[in-house]
Scaffold this motif. Structure first.
Motif, PDB file in Angstrom:
ATOM      1  N   TYR A 132      -8.332   4.548  -5.596  1.00 18.40           N
ATOM      2  CA  TYR A 132      -7.048   3.962  -5.199  1.00 18.40           C
ATOM      3  C   TYR A 132      -7.049   3.629  -3.706  1.00 18.40           C
ATOM      4  N   THR A 133      -7.815   4.376  -2.923  1.00 16.70           N
ATOM      5  CA  THR A 133      -7.968   4.016  -1.514  1.00 16.70           C
ATOM      6  C   THR A 133      -8.610   2.641  -1.390  1.00 16.70           C
ATOM      7  N   LEU A 182      -0.657  10.898  -7.813  1.00 13.33           N
ATOM      8  CA  LEU A 182      -1.891  10.766  -7.035  1.00 13.33           C
ATOM      9  C   LEU A 182      -1.850   9.535  -6.134  1.00 13.33           C
ATOM     10  N   GLU A 183      -1.263   8.467  -6.627  1.00 11.74           N
ATOM     11  CA  GLU A 183      -1.140   7.262  -5.803  1.00 11.74           C
ATOM     12  C   GLU A 183      -0.201   7.512  -4.622  1.00 11.74           C
ATOM     13  N   ASP A 184       0.881   8.242  -4.856  1.00 10.34           N
ATOM     14  CA  ASP A 184       1.795   8.583  -3.761  1.00 10.34           C
ATOM     15  C   ASP A 184       1.074   9.421  -2.699  1.00 10.34           C
ATOM     16  N   ILE A 185       0.297  10.400  -3.161  1.00 19.04           N
ATOM     17  CA  ILE A 185      -0.450  11.254  -2.233  1.00 19.04           C
ATOM     18  C   ILE A 185      -1.443  10.422  -1.426  1.00 19.04           C
ATOM     19  N   THR A 186      -2.128   9.510  -2.103  1.00 18.45           N
ATOM     20  CA  THR A 186      -3.129   8.681  -1.424  1.00 18.45           C
ATOM     21  C   THR A 186      -2.479   7.791  -0.374  1.00 18.45           C
ATOM     22  N   ARG A 187      -1.332   7.213  -0.703  1.00 19.66           N
ATOM     23  CA  ARG A 187      -0.623   6.386   0.284  1.00 19.66           C
ATOM     24  C   ARG A 187      -0.275   7.205   1.526  1.00 19.66           C
TER      25      ARG A 187
END
Length: 228
Positions: free
Chosen positions: A142-143, A33-38
């Motif tokens: 995370y954003t 999810l963090e990768d997607i958000t980045r």
């Protein structure tokens, strides 16, 4: 008048709690999810510490935070302002209304003091994987972490020229929250595009979590300002 309230809803100071147990499956899901958000936000940020407070812990902390950031005399001034405009009844306890609003709506928050992102487990306990609703909230929070890493949220929101002007404070929070909400919405839309039935999962999980609606009896003026 909700400017200060909105600021600490977007980025709350620290909440002490016990560390949650993270399974390997959950860790892998959160990293993804963090990768997607980045990628969605186009910011190549760093991992962030995570916490999963219960709703009870969060409500207790919200009460303490309101006591600190909205003293009784200041709350009375805000109430008198609304009463003078005919928008609130004189007997209303503004701090209780704010606590009720926040308690019903908060699903996650980012701590600018410790750089910890907090996601409230929708069902009260952290499972072996995040539900779809929790994933959406995770992307949102995370954003905020990425915003802080690249732009310095605390410095931006606590700037004297922002804090002492309610309209500027609301505008600042609108920018911070609008950015995170835009990323969250793109993520949700991509999920729903792949699986249209996911929208029913999101609604069902939101109903179970109890944060889809404002508390009954919320004064209209506060409802409108809450969703500025």
């Amino acid at each position: 008048m909700l400017a200060a309230l909105a600021v600490f809803l977007a980025v709350l100071p620290g909440l002490a709690q016990e560390a949650a147990t993270i399974t390997p499956e959950l860790e892998a899901q959160m990293v993804a999810l963090e990768d997607i958000t980045r990628q969605l936000r186009e910011l190549d940020g760093e991992p962030v510490e995570r916490a999963f407070p219960t709703r009870e812990e969060t409500i207790a902390y919200l009460r303490e935070t309101i006591d600190q950031q909205l003293p009784l005399d200041e709350a009375d001034r805000y109430r008198d302002f609304y009463v003078a405009l005919g928008l609130l009844e004189p007997a209303i306890d503004l701090r209780d209304v704010y606590l009720s609003l926040l308690s019903a709506q908060v699903a996650g928050f980012y701590d600018t003091d410790t750089q910890v992102m907090n996601v409230l487990p929708a069902q009260g306990e952290l499972a072996s994987e995040l539900s779809l609703l929790e994933q959406i909230i995770y992307v949102h929070e995370y954003t905020h972490a990425l915003q802080d890493q690249f732009f310095g949220l605390e410095q931006y929101l606590d700037d004297e020229e922002v804090v002492k002007h309610p309209d500027r404070a609301l505008a600042a929070v609108a920018l911070v929250e609008g950015d995170a909400s835009a990323v969250m919405n793109v993520f949700a839309q991509e999920v729903i595009t792949r699986n249209p039935l996911a929208v029913f999962q999101i609604l069902g999980q939101g109903l179970q979590a109890g944060n889809l609606f404002l508390p009954p009896g919320t004064p209209p003026v506060l409802s409108r300002e809450f969703f500025f």
